[in-house]
Design an enzyme around this catalytic site. Structure first.
Site, PDB file in Angstrom:
ATOM      1  N   ARG A 171     -17.047  53.267  49.630  1.00 36.99           N
ATOM      2  CA  ARG A 171     -15.861  52.589  50.155  1.00 36.99           C
ATOM      3  C   ARG A 171     -15.498  53.163  51.527  1.00 36.99           C
ATOM      4  NH1 ARG A 171     -13.127  49.821  46.028  1.00 36.99           N
ATOM      5  NH2 ARG A 171     -11.980  48.896  47.787  1.00 36.99           N
TER       6      ARG A 171
ATOM      7  N   PRO B   2       9.160  50.455  41.897  1.00 35.78           N
ATOM      8  CA  PRO B   2       8.894  51.358  40.778  1.00 35.78           C
ATOM      9  C   PRO B   2       7.391  51.510  40.561  1.00 35.78           C
ATOM     10  CG  PRO B   2      10.630  49.813  40.211  1.00 35.78           C
ATOM     11  CD  PRO B   2      10.049  49.352  41.510  1.00 35.78           C
ATOM     12  N   GLU B   3       6.951  52.753  40.414  1.00 35.07           N
ATOM     13  CA  GLU B   3       5.537  53.047  40.201  1.00 35.07           C
ATOM     14  C   GLU B   3       5.341  53.520  38.766  1.00 35.07           C
ATOM     15  OE1 GLU B   3       4.010  55.501  43.393  1.00 35.07           O
ATOM     16  OE2 GLU B   3       5.424  54.638  44.823  1.00 35.07           O
TER      17      GLU B   3
ATOM     18  N   HIS C 111      22.861  39.034  40.847  1.00 34.56           N
ATOM     19  CA  HIS C 111      21.487  39.519  40.913  1.00 34.56           C
ATOM     20  C   HIS C 111      20.810  39.558  39.546  1.00 34.56           C
ATOM     21  CE1 HIS C 111      22.188  40.432  45.057  1.00 34.56           C
ATOM     22  NE2 HIS C 111      23.104  41.344  44.784  1.00 34.56           N
TER      23      HIS C 111
END
Length: 270
Positions: free
Chosen positions: A151, A2-3, A93
């Protein structure tokens, strides 16, 4: 995993059932789910506490409690949170059960067992390394440029680096870079200001749309009520290897960047 959009959806949808409720019992069904403090110490810290809010920082869920502690949950790959009635039976679970004064219970399910639960007095203990929120108005294109300056890592890897910006994961990094027409392999420090400004703009658009769609359900992600998100229906490149680009018709390709599968259009993204 999940983001940001999925975690934001979960935080919003849990508010109705959790905010104002008091925790009356705690059952730890797998001790390693508790990262901080020890599993034995969690129940005394939680029982009797009222849940004051449901918030998000990056990919972390935050539940401020009366008394000054905060319950922090990181779902990792397969974690799910469900509010269920007293008749529901936890399955194998389900690793943590919080019983509320309403009689309902909060189940933390995690098939892969990578998710972790923390109870802390200071959330900075867990979150201090996180970069700015990509939807925060305080994050300007200039500030994003400063975080990318010099970077050498690919821009895809930098978007996934939670110290650069917090909450973006593999799905939305691919979708953001497609929307910005940026090759994910390009070094972040080589991007021009107009390209960084595009990334900044489309990041907000992609994430806002995904939140509106309640996230992307591809494998394990479920909303607290068990429904799926719908944003996967809008994906332009993620897991669309070999399919035609919606813009130009070229086949979407898959490469590995920083050990992460990456999907992009070789014609549209330069």
């Amino acid at each position: 995993m999940p983001e940001l959009p999925e975690v934001e959806t979960i935080a919003r949808e849990l508010r109705r059932d959790l905010v104002g409720r008091r925790i009356v019992d705690v059952e730890v069904r797998w001790e390693r789910t508790i990262a901080l403090p020890s599993a034995a110490e969690v129940k005394p810290l939680l029982v009797g506490r009222q849940i004051m809010g449901t918030d998000r920082r990056g990919k972390y869920l935050l539940f401020p409690l009366s008394g000054g502690q905060t319950l922090v949950i990181h779902l990792r790959m397969t974690g799910q949170l469900h509010v269920v009635g007293p008749e529901a039976t936890p399955d194998k679970h389900t690793h943590l059960v919080l019983t509320l004064d309403s009689g309902r219970r909060l189940f933390f399910r995690d098939m892969r067992k990578f998710g972790r639960v923390y109870v802390v007095a200071d959330v900075a203990t867990i979150l201090r390394q996180l970069g700015p929120e990509p939807l925060n108005p305080d994050l300007t294109p200039q500030q994003l440029a400063a975080r990318l300056a010099g970077r050498k890592a690919p821009i895809k890897s930098l978007l996934l680096d939670q110290r650069v910006v917090a909450g973006i994961g593999n799905i939305y990094a691919d979708e953001i870079l497609f929307a910005a027409s940026i090759d994910p392999r390009r070094p972040g420090g080589d991007l021009q200001m107009n390209e960084i400004a595009r990334i900044h703009t489309v990041t907000r658009q992609v994430l806002a749309q995904a939140i509106f769609d309640h996230g992307s359900s591809l494998q394990n992600y479920q909303r607290p009520g068990g429904a799926k998100g719908q944003n996967q229906e809008r994906h332009q490149v993620f897991r669309r290897t070999g399919k035609p680009c919606a813009r130009c018709g070229a086949a979407i390709v898959r490469v590995v960047i920083g050990q992460r599968a990456t999907h992009f259009c070789p014609q549209c993204q330069r």
